[in-house]
Scaffold this active site. Structure first.
Site, PDB file in Angstrom:
ATOM      1  N   HIS A  10      81.316 134.131  29.163  1.00  0.00           N
ATOM      2  CA  HIS A  10      82.765 133.061  30.263  1.00  0.00           C
ATOM      3  C   HIS A  10      83.305 134.394  30.950  1.00  0.00           C
ATOM      4  O   HIS A  10      84.654 134.480  30.780  1.00  0.00           O
ATOM      5  CB  HIS A  10      83.215 132.980  29.063  1.00  0.00           C
ATOM      6  N   TYR A  31      80.559 138.790  20.106  1.00  0.00           N
ATOM      7  CA  TYR A  31      82.110 138.642  20.834  1.00  0.00           C
ATOM      8  C   TYR A  31      82.373 140.424  20.695  1.00  0.00           C
ATOM      9  O   TYR A  31      82.434 140.859  21.529  1.00  0.00           O
ATOM     10  CB  TYR A  31      82.766 137.998  20.529  1.00  0.00           C
TER      11      TYR A  31
HETATM   12  C1  HEM Z   1      76.285 131.408  18.450  1.00  0.00           C
HETATM   13  C2  HEM Z   1      77.341 131.019  19.509  1.00  0.00           C
HETATM   14  C3  HEM Z   1      78.162 132.133  20.391  1.00  0.00           C
HETATM   15  C4  HEM Z   1      77.493 133.086  20.598  1.00  0.00           C
HETATM   16  C5  HEM Z   1      76.550 134.018  20.870  1.00  0.00           C
HETATM   17  C6  HEM Z   1      78.413 133.300  22.106  1.00  0.00           C
HETATM   18  C7  HEM Z   1      78.635 134.447  22.660  1.00  0.00           C
HETATM   19  C8  HEM Z   1      79.702 134.628  22.918  1.00  0.00           C
HETATM   20  C9  HEM Z   1      80.385 136.026  24.015  1.00  0.00           C
HETATM   21  C10 HEM Z   1      78.905 137.396  23.942  1.00  0.00           C
HETATM   22  C11 HEM Z   1      81.358 135.657  24.791  1.00  0.00           C
HETATM   23  C12 HEM Z   1      81.948 136.942  25.586  1.00  0.00           C
HETATM   24  C13 HEM Z   1      83.245 137.540  24.646  1.00  0.00           C
HETATM   25  C14 HEM Z   1      84.206 138.945  25.567  1.00  0.00           C
HETATM   26  O1  HEM Z   1      83.334 139.903  26.177  1.00  0.00           O
HETATM   27  O2  HEM Z   1      85.670 138.951  24.948  1.00  0.00           O
HETATM   28  C15 HEM Z   1      81.780 134.483  24.646  1.00  0.00           C
HETATM   29  C16 HEM Z   1      82.925 134.087  25.259  1.00  0.00           C
HETATM   30  C17 HEM Z   1      83.436 132.642  24.776  1.00  0.00           C
HETATM   31  N1  HEM Z   1      82.356 132.262  23.975  1.00  0.00           N
HETATM   32 FE1  HEM Z   1      81.299 132.135  23.102  1.00  0.00          FE
HETATM   33  N2  HEM Z   1      79.072 132.349  21.626  1.00  0.00           N
HETATM   34  C18 HEM Z   1      78.961 131.173  20.782  1.00  0.00           C
HETATM   35  C19 HEM Z   1      79.315 130.074  20.346  1.00  0.00           C
HETATM   36  C20 HEM Z   1      80.441 129.409  21.384  1.00  0.00           C
HETATM   37  C21 HEM Z   1      81.284 128.481  21.255  1.00  0.00           C
HETATM   38  C22 HEM Z   1      80.488 127.358  19.714  1.00  0.00           C
HETATM   39  C23 HEM Z   1      82.172 127.981  22.165  1.00  0.00           C
HETATM   40  C24 HEM Z   1      83.350 126.593  21.932  1.00  0.00           C
HETATM   41  C25 HEM Z   1      83.204 126.064  21.181  1.00  0.00           C
HETATM   42  C26 HEM Z   1      82.205 128.931  23.304  1.00  0.00           C
HETATM   43  C27 HEM Z   1      83.300 129.721  23.977  1.00  0.00           C
HETATM   44  C28 HEM Z   1      83.763 130.715  24.286  1.00  0.00           C
HETATM   45  C29 HEM Z   1      84.287 131.132  25.245  1.00  0.00           C
HETATM   46  C30 HEM Z   1      85.984 129.761  25.062  1.00  0.00           C
HETATM   47  C31 HEM Z   1      85.020 132.181  25.482  1.00  0.00           C
HETATM   48  C32 HEM Z   1      85.627 132.571  26.842  1.00  0.00           C
HETATM   49  C33 HEM Z   1      86.245 133.070  26.023  1.00  0.00           C
HETATM   50  C34 HEM Z   1      87.309 134.720  26.951  1.00  0.00           C
HETATM   51  O3  HEM Z   1      88.387 133.534  28.061  1.00  0.00           O
HETATM   52  O4  HEM Z   1      87.525 135.190  26.188  1.00  0.00           O
HETATM   53  N3  HEM Z   1      81.164 130.140  21.716  1.00  0.00           N
HETATM   54  N4  HEM Z   1      80.955 134.037  24.038  1.00  0.00           N
END
Ligand code: HEM
Ligand code: HEM
Lengths: 181, 346
Positions: free
Chosen positions: B61, B326
């Protein structure tokens, strides 16, 4: 003033309790930062709670250390080596403060709460900031490795005194009576 | 000094070496992954970076902007949760709207998934949620999600996705069916304001009596789809949203769905039947939207496991995996900001 041959009981209790606590904290920290398993959340909560306890403990320990006479190192040890021994002890104290403080401050900079079990939540002392988080997060890892190195040297030196030199230095912290020399 | 037999010395040195070496080796081994399962947080984030990290940006993202506003609660969730933001009141939030992917300059309209993340409340009452457009996950475990990302990433040889590999992955994972059905029926809307953003994972609400209720939530749009956008504009959705908020706040209804005893709250691939109880907790009112470099959302790691008192995480393995991944992404981009390797506008 005559010097004792062992550390005060309070100092010995703190020493061994914190040894156990710090080793557990190191293993918990190293394992949890890698783990995607369901226990991550639980271990992280315990790490933060016990980390705050470690901060309180090192404060208490420092007070005990400053208020009690400590056993002198035996005369058989050269002056230079004594100085190194003392310096290493103060470095250990520095690391024991730097670990929980960098943990606490990193959570502040991330805007994340620092809850101690369900008892209370510590106030945030620092503003939310990405570079500040970066600084304390890297400190937490660097100081952890410095602490690990110090601990290993410390254990090696203590065992060397206890097993090879047999000069009573190890016993000053285990508290066991020494045989008459 | 006590006398000792010289012959005992080697043994004593061996004990010292064994104790210190053993402890040191154990620490190194644990730091190197001893006892970890096949995929670690570092592996996951490495895969998300795709060998080409955009320094200073989120590894997932990556492209997004900051929003601010308030959550206006109507109090209807109060019997179910002691979280203070569910009392009839309004709580300011900082948030981020983004598209999925690791490229901070990707064209908005090509993204398969759009997202809304919120952070509200302070201290023990902080609540963070990161929501996506799909209502379910494709798979149940982080290991399978890792495989899914691997299957979907372009072949290093050809630079193209390999349909063979994708088909094989889905064939091996029948639990992906609900997700694929959603995908087939989904038409992206013409605005970030007209999407539904789902929590996907389930959480517990906890009330004063300590009773737990499993829920999922979604931010539902309150306005109708707008005019088609200029597909040549890589920032089409961002610009549309900035213009929209300039003229009036953008609201979403925050709707909670209550699980029944028949639903498995730990499985994010399964939709709950439509007759489950729904409750609108209040409105998310977005009053401000600014580019990432000008807002304060970049400081935030929208870890969805930061929950207020009155809420708790379920044992959903995908949900539980999110924190560590995260945190790894957050650590990397924070270090890059500290070392000033990040571009000016991030
Ligand atoms: C094992 C499952 C998942 C992994 C490994 C993962 C991994 C990540 C990582 C590494 C980031 C970046 C975080 C940062 O640097 O602040 C991220 C952002 C995000 N993830 Fe996931 N994610 C997973 C599942 C999900 C699910 C199920 C959702 C939704 C319901 C989701 C929604 C988001 C959103 C909206 C962001 C962006 C948040 C922002 O604007 O900073 N993720 N994810
Ligand atoms: C004596 C006290 C402590 C010790 C020995 C310790 C040790 C460690 C170690 C070895 C790591 C892994 C670092 C890495 O591999 O990069 C770690 C991570 C961590 N520690 Fe501590 N810690 C202590 C206190 C604290 C405190 C008081 C807090 C917060 C209140 C804290 C919060 C954290 C967090 C959040 C992480 C994970 C960071 C991430 O996921 O990126 N620690 N700790």
């Amino acid at each position: 003033m005559s010097q004792p041959t062992t550390y005060a009981l309070s100092a010995r209790v703190m020493h061994w309790a914190m040894a156990l606590l710090l080793l557990s904290m190191i293993f918990a920290g190293l394992a949890m930062v890698q783990s995607l398993q369901p226990w991550h959340l639980t271990l992280l909560g315990l790490h933060k709670s016990f980390g705050v306890i470690a901060l309180l403990a090192v404060i208490v320990r420092l007070i005990i250390r400053l208020r009690n006479a400590t056993p002198a190192l035996p005369d058989s040890i050269p002056a230079m080596q004594k100085r190194i021994a003392h310096a290493s002890h103060w470095l250990l104290y520095a690391a024991m403060f730097a670990m929980p403080l960098s943990g606490y401050f990193m959570q502040n900079a991330a805007g994340r709460p620092v809850a101690v079990f369900d008892w209370f939540t510590l106030p945030a002392l620092l503003p939310e900031s990405l570079p500040l988080y970066g600084f304390f997060r890297e400190m937490h890892a660097l100081v952890a490795w410095a602490l690990i190195a110090l601990l290993l040297i410390h254990i090696a030196a203590a065992l060397h005194h206890g097993l090879v030199k047999r000069d009573g230095v190890l016993q000053s912290m285990t508290g066991r009576k020494q045989k008459q020399q | 000094m006590l006398k000792q037999k010289p012959s005992a010395l080697p043994l004593r040195y061996a004990i010292i070496l064994g104790a210190v070496g053993g402890l040191g080796a154990l620490i190194f081994a644990v730091a190197g992954g001893l006892g970890q399962s096949a995929v670690t947080a570092q592996d996951f984030v490495d895969l998300q970076e795709g060998g080409n990290p955009h320094l200073g940006f989120r590894r997932a993202h990556a492209k997004g902007f900051c929003i601010a506003g308030e959550f206006v609660s109507n109090g209807s969730l109060q019997p179910f949760s002691t979280a203070p933001m569910f009392a009839a009141s309004s709580t300011p939030f900082v948030g981020r709207i983004s598209i999925a992917g690791n490229n901070p300059t990707a064209p908005d309209l090509n993204a398969p998934v759009r997202s809304l993340a919120l952070s509200l409340g302070e201290g023990a009452n902080r609540w963070q949620t990161a929501m996506n457009t799909p209502p379910v996950m494709a798979v149940v475990t982080p290991e399978a999600f890792y495989e899914q990302l691997q299957a979907l990433s372009p072949d290093p040889e050809t630079g193209e996705r390999n349909p063979e590999r994708i088909r094989a992955f889905f064939a091996e994972h029948p639990e992906t069916q609900t997700f694929r059905n959603w995908q087939a029926g989904y038409t992206p809307s013409n605005s970030f304001a007209t999407e539904i953003y789902h929590s996907i994972n389930a959480f517990y609400l906890i009330n004063e009596n300590g009773e737990r209720q499993a829920v999922r939530w979604a931010a539902m749009p309150t306005v109708n789809n707008g005019e088609p956008l200029n597909s040549d504009d890589t920032n089409a959705l961002q610009n549309e949203f900035f213009n929209r908020v300039e003229s009036a706040p953008v609201a979403f209804d925050l709707t909670f769905t209550f699980a029944s005893g028949a639903d498995d709250e730990t499985n994010p691939t399964v939709l709950w039947p439509s007759e489950r109880r729904n409750m609108i907790a209040g409105q998310i009112v977005v009053q401000k939207a600014v580019p990432e470099g000008e807002g304060n959302c970049n400081n935030i790691n929208f870890d969805p496991l930061i929950l207020p008192t009155g809420m708790a995480a379920t044992a959903d393995p995908i949900l539980r995996a999110r924190s560590a991944a995260y945190a790894e992404s957050y650590r990397r981009r924070a270090r890059e900001h500290l070392l000033q390797q990040a571009p000016e506008n991030n």
